[in-house]
Design an enzyme around this catalytic site. Structure first.
Site, PDB file in Angstrom:
ATOM      1  N   ARG A   1      -9.051 -12.236  88.095  1.00 34.08           N
ATOM      2  CA  ARG A   1      -9.327 -10.856  87.511  1.00 34.08           C
ATOM      3  C   ARG A   1      -7.574 -10.620  86.890  1.00 34.08           C
ATOM      4  NH1 ARG A   1     -13.729 -11.139  88.558  1.00 34.08           N
ATOM      5  NH2 ARG A   1     -15.145 -10.394  89.978  1.00 34.08           N
TER       6      ARG A   1
ATOM      7  N   GLU B   1     -11.587  -4.690  81.525  1.00 36.33           N
ATOM      8  CA  GLU B   1     -12.175  -5.061  80.117  1.00 36.33           C
ATOM      9  C   GLU B   1     -12.870  -3.520  80.023  1.00 36.33           C
ATOM     10  OE1 GLU B   1     -13.727  -8.077  82.458  1.00 36.33           O
ATOM     11  OE2 GLU B   1     -11.712  -8.814  82.783  1.00 36.33           O
TER      12      GLU B   1
ATOM     13  N   HIS C   1     -13.774 -12.668  79.239  1.00 38.45           N
ATOM     14  CA  HIS C   1     -15.015 -13.081  80.724  1.00 38.45           C
ATOM     15  C   HIS C   1     -16.211 -13.406  80.635  1.00 38.45           C
ATOM     16  CE1 HIS C   1     -14.692 -11.127  85.332  1.00 38.45           C
ATOM     17  NE2 HIS C   1     -14.778 -12.099  84.764  1.00 38.45           N
TER      18      HIS C   1
HETATM   19  C1  8YV Z   1     -19.207 -11.913  86.414  1.00 40.94           C
HETATM   20  C2  8YV Z   1     -17.804 -12.960  88.268  1.00 40.94           C
HETATM   21  O1  8YV Z   1     -18.050 -11.914  85.195  1.00 40.94           O
HETATM   22  O2  8YV Z   1     -18.791 -13.957  89.756  1.00 40.94           O
HETATM   23  C3  8YV Z   1     -17.504 -13.022  89.414  1.00 40.94           C
HETATM   24  O3  8YV Z   1     -16.369 -12.507  90.074  1.00 40.94           O
HETATM   25  O4  8YV Z   1     -15.907 -11.791  87.912  1.00 40.94           O
HETATM   26  C4  8YV Z   1     -18.434 -13.217  86.956  1.00 40.94           C
HETATM   27  O5  8YV Z   1     -19.353 -14.130  87.435  1.00 40.94           O
HETATM   28  C5  8YV Z   1     -19.936 -10.846  86.932  1.00 40.94           C
HETATM   29  O6  8YV Z   1     -19.987 -11.206  88.543  1.00 40.94           O
HETATM   30  C6  8YV Z   1     -20.879 -10.242  85.951  1.00 40.94           C
HETATM   31  O7  8YV Z   1     -20.869  -9.084  85.754  1.00 40.94           O
END
Ligand code: 8YV
Length: 313
Positions: free
Chosen positions: A233, A262, A280
């Site tokens: 993150r 983002e 991402h």
């Molecule tokens: C996804 C993520 O981009 O799993 C996570 O924590 O950051 C990613 O797999 C996100 O959740 C999809 O919007």
């Protein structure tokens, strides 16, 4: 005939799985609603389920718009954007999508590490621009023999470590606890890990406990030959310091899939040749997004049937 359960959709999920969800339940798209307040007001007396994604999460105020809310199913493993303390205090269960995305996210970490070290994107642009005809591209750093420091040796951190071993790297890690089942070198201090490393990969969860743990001091310690990779993150790193140190060359390079705020990426990064950027994309492959979406469906189905959640947080 019993009516379909209502689901408030806070943000989009993988389209084919969204369609399955929408055909099985009475789904309501909050994120694209013309009047989200009226939508929520119309559901507040009955809606027990919300589906969100890792980036969107769900705030305490949003949970409180739905007094009957009992489940938040997150499309993503990271639940740092969900107010978990508030969910717990209200007895709202939360599910996420662990494991199914581990290997693809680890692949992305290696892609970014290699791209930053070997200047893959820059070489691509060099060929496309026709510059190769006039001169050679130049010599790059190497991944071979690097000391890779992993911040957070969880499922994804371990998958990254395994890959780095195959690239003849030495592995060290920082985390709250030493792991007994690995012989990688443990550091109980992140600056000490960064000093030892010449590649540092953030693979820990986001949230309050890891906020800015990749500090300015750690990035300075990583140094001018050091590469920082982040597939976790944006919140885990001191982003302004990272940008400043990359611009000055005090930090050698970076491979970044995640950012603060983002999709906004600091302008200065865009001009830097030492940085590899991704929007991402860690888990964004068809098989992984399918499996993540299926877990959302499975958790919702378990909740509706009164069974235990498949992947509770
Ligand atoms: C996804 C993520 O981009 O799993 C996570 O924590 O950051 C990613 O797999 C996100 O959740 C999809 O919007």
């Amino acid at each position: 005939m019993t009516s379909k359960a209502d689901i408030l959709l806070m943000g989009p999920i993988y389209q084919p799985k969204l369609e399955e969800l929408e055909s099985a339940y009475a789904c309501h798209r909050y994120w694209s609603s013309e009047d989200p307040e009226a939508l929520v007001a119309s559901l507040s007396g009955r809606c027990e389920i919300a589906v969100t994604n890792g980036g969107r999460g769900m705030s305490a105020a949003e949970m409180d718009m739905l007094p009957k809310l009992r489940l938040i199913a997150c499309f993503g493993v990271g639940v740092d954007a969900i107010d978990l303390a508030h969910a717990r205090s209200r007895g709202i269960a939360v599910s996420n999508t662990p494991e199914v995305l581990t290997e693809d996210v680890a692949d992305m970490a290696l892609a970014l590490l290699l791209a930053a070290v070997r200047r893959v994107a820059q070489g691509d642009r060099f060929v496309r621009d026709g510059r190769w005809k006039r001169a050679g591209f130049g010599i790059t750093r190497s991944l071979q023999g690097r000391r890779v420091g992993i911040v957070g040796l969880g499922r994804i951190g371990r998958a990254i470590a395994r890959r780095c071993e195959a690239f003849n790297c030495e592995i060290g890690y920082f985390g709250p606890n030493r792991k007994d089942d690995v012989d990688y070198r443990y550091f109980d201090d992140i600056v000490a890990l960064a000093e030892w490393s010449n590649a540092l990969v953030a693979a820990c969860p986001g949230g309050a406990a890891t906020n800015r743990i990749v500090s300015r001091e750690a990035l300075r310690a990583l140094g001018a030959d050091g590469i920082f990779v982040n597939i976790s993150r944006g919140s885990v790193v001191d982003q302004p310091s990272m940008v400043e140190l990359l611009v000055s060359g005090a930090l050698g390079g970076a491979g970044l899939d995640v950012f603060d705020d983002e999709p906004n990426v600091p302008e200065q990064l865009l001009a830097l040749d030492t940085v590899a950027l991704q929007p991402h994309q860690g888990s964004a492959t068809h098989p992984t997004r399918t499996a993540m979406g299926q877990l959302v469906l499975d958790n919702v189905a378990a909740f509706v049937a009164g069974r235990a959640l498949v992947t509770p947080v």
